[in-house]
Design a protein around this motif. Structure first.
Motif, PDB file in Angstrom:
ATOM      1  N   ASP A 178      -2.739   5.111  -2.201  1.00 38.08           N
ATOM      2  CA  ASP A 178      -3.818   4.634  -1.334  1.00 38.08           C
ATOM      3  C   ASP A 178      -4.196   5.691  -0.298  1.00 38.08           C
ATOM      4  O   ASP A 178      -5.380   5.916  -0.041  1.00 38.08           O
ATOM      5  N   SER A 230     -12.967   8.627   2.376  1.00 36.81           N
ATOM      6  CA  SER A 230     -12.581   7.492   1.539  1.00 36.81           C
ATOM      7  C   SER A 230     -13.350   7.500   0.230  1.00 36.81           C
ATOM      8  O   SER A 230     -14.388   8.161   0.096  1.00 36.81           O
ATOM      9  N   ALA A 231     -12.861   6.720  -0.722  1.00 39.31           N
ATOM     10  CA  ALA A 231     -13.536   6.608  -2.019  1.00 39.31           C
ATOM     11  C   ALA A 231     -14.911   5.980  -1.875  1.00 39.31           C
ATOM     12  O   ALA A 231     -15.789   6.195  -2.717  1.00 39.31           O
ATOM     13  N   GLU A 232     -15.119   5.220  -0.796  1.00 39.47           N
ATOM     14  CA  GLU A 232     -16.433   4.600  -0.556  1.00 39.47           C
ATOM     15  C   GLU A 232     -17.416   5.559   0.106  1.00 39.47           C
ATOM     16  O   GLU A 232     -18.567   5.188   0.343  1.00 39.47           O
ATOM     17  N   HIS A 271      -7.407   6.643  -2.948  1.00 41.51           N
ATOM     18  CA  HIS A 271      -8.389   5.808  -2.253  1.00 41.51           C
ATOM     19  C   HIS A 271      -8.874   6.460  -0.960  1.00 41.51           C
ATOM     20  O   HIS A 271     -10.078   6.467  -0.683  1.00 41.51           O
ATOM     21  N   LEU A 300      -9.981  12.400  -4.532  1.00 40.67           N
ATOM     22  CA  LEU A 300     -10.625  11.099  -4.740  1.00 40.67           C
ATOM     23  C   LEU A 300     -11.025  10.926  -6.201  1.00 40.67           C
ATOM     24  O   LEU A 300     -10.889   9.837  -6.775  1.00 40.67           O
ATOM     25  N   ARG A 310       0.840  -1.196   0.000  1.00 38.39           N
ATOM     26  CA  ARG A 310       0.000   0.000   0.000  1.00 38.39           C
ATOM     27  C   ARG A 310       0.879   1.252   0.000  1.00 38.39           C
ATOM     28  O   ARG A 310       1.981   1.234   0.537  1.00 38.39           O
TER      29      ARG A 310
END
Length: 318
Positions: A188, A235-237, A220, A215, A163
């Motif tokens: 990351d 975060s990307a989520e 990430h 992002l 990472r």
């Protein structure tokens, strides 16, 4: 297996305090303290990680001089693997005059030195392959890795299952996003300071907008160091964490951002959630500012958790 390999800037910091004005030309003024410290992102973040119990390697370049001897011996004494530090017979060790003002803010006079001569050929990629995380400190102060070499290093690391983390410094050449854009798809964890992040993101004012900008370009997780305002992580989520800074007596803000990165990455190594990573970052940053120098105040793991408990943080028992 090495938890984190830190690649990049190594600096001998000559720290003076308090300095609110220069003496008149040709004159002498007295200050309370002048000290020699190991500095730069590799030293600061690496030392803090080692103090937190995270196995850490330092990779960079110093001169064959007294400052270079000091840095390598100091980092080895802190428990870092220094076998990846190259010695340059031509370039002197990078150094900084750190002027600490009465309010804790700092100004700097910096000499790039051997850091500018660090290239891919100086980096033992086998050491990186044996790491969980590759941390770059700092983009913008590593001209020998600018552009394609940095992309190659990050891409190869990701392909090897390592990472990647990237921190920045102030870009005196004003390249900003144009230089790092090609790096971001291979990063990351992007952990810049707020002022640097804003410059790279086109002077956006909202941390959410700044994080989204990075992002959208492939990062990430973005962790923004907001100084006295704490931190913001996204975060990307779509997960978001925003925490205020700890209220502690500030003696010297030197290295606080690097300390925050160390706390954050320690949480990543220990597979903690983003909220706990943020608490760790804020705690290590707070420890840092309570002492003179970039790493003097950084505490061990249990002491750091106790500081978090004192400030109403979450339980870290697993």
């Amino acid at each position: 297996m090495i938890d984190v390999t830190c690649v990049g800037v190594l600096v001998a910091d000559v720290v003076g305090k308090p300095i609110d004005r220069f003496p008149d030309r040709g004159k002498l003024a007295l200050v309370e303290r002048i000290e020699l410290h190991a500095g730069g992102g590799v030293s600061n973040t690496g030392t803090a990680l080692a103090r937190l119990g995270i196995s850490t390697a330092a990779v960079g370049k110093v001169g064959k001089d007294g400052f270079g001897d000091f840095l390598t011996h100091h980092l080895a004494a802190q428990g870092l693997d220094v076998s990846g530090i190259a010695r340059d017979a031509q370039e002197a060790t990078s150094s900084t005059m750190v002027l600490v003002h009465s309010d804790g803010e700092r100004s700097f006079l910096h000499y790039l030195g051997a850091n500018a001569a660090l290239t891919l050929e100086d980096i033992d990629f086998q050491k990186i392959q044996q790491s969980r995380i590759l941390h770059i400190a700092y983009a913008f102060l590593l001209p020998g890795l600018d552009g394609h070499p940095m992309v190659d290093l990050l891409k190869r690391s990701r392909e090897a299952g390592v990472r990647t983390s990237l921190d920045t410094a102030w870009d005196a050449k004003n390249r900003w996003f144009s230089l790092i854009q090609s790096y971001l798809p291979y990063v990351d964890y992007f952990v810049p300071s707020w002022e640097e992040a804003r410059k790279m993101a086109g002077d956006r004012d909202d941390p959410r907008d700044v994080a989204k900008f990075f992002l959208d370009h492939g990062v990430h997780i973005v962790g923004l160091k907001l100084g006295e305002r704490g931190c913001y992580i996204r975060s990307a989520e779509g997960e978001e964490v925003q925490l205020p800074a700890f209220k502690v007596p500030a003696v010297d803000a030197l290295g606080a951002g690097d300390a925050w990165v160390a706390g954050f990455l320690a949480g990543v190594v220990k597979q903690l959630d983003l909220e706990r990573c943020a608490w760790l970052g804020n705690a290590v940053g707070a420890s840092c500012v309570m002492s003179l120098g970039a790493t003097s105040g950084v505490r061990g793991w249990e002491e750091t958790l106790e500081l978090i408990r004192q400030h109403g943080g979450p339980n870290f028992e697993r």
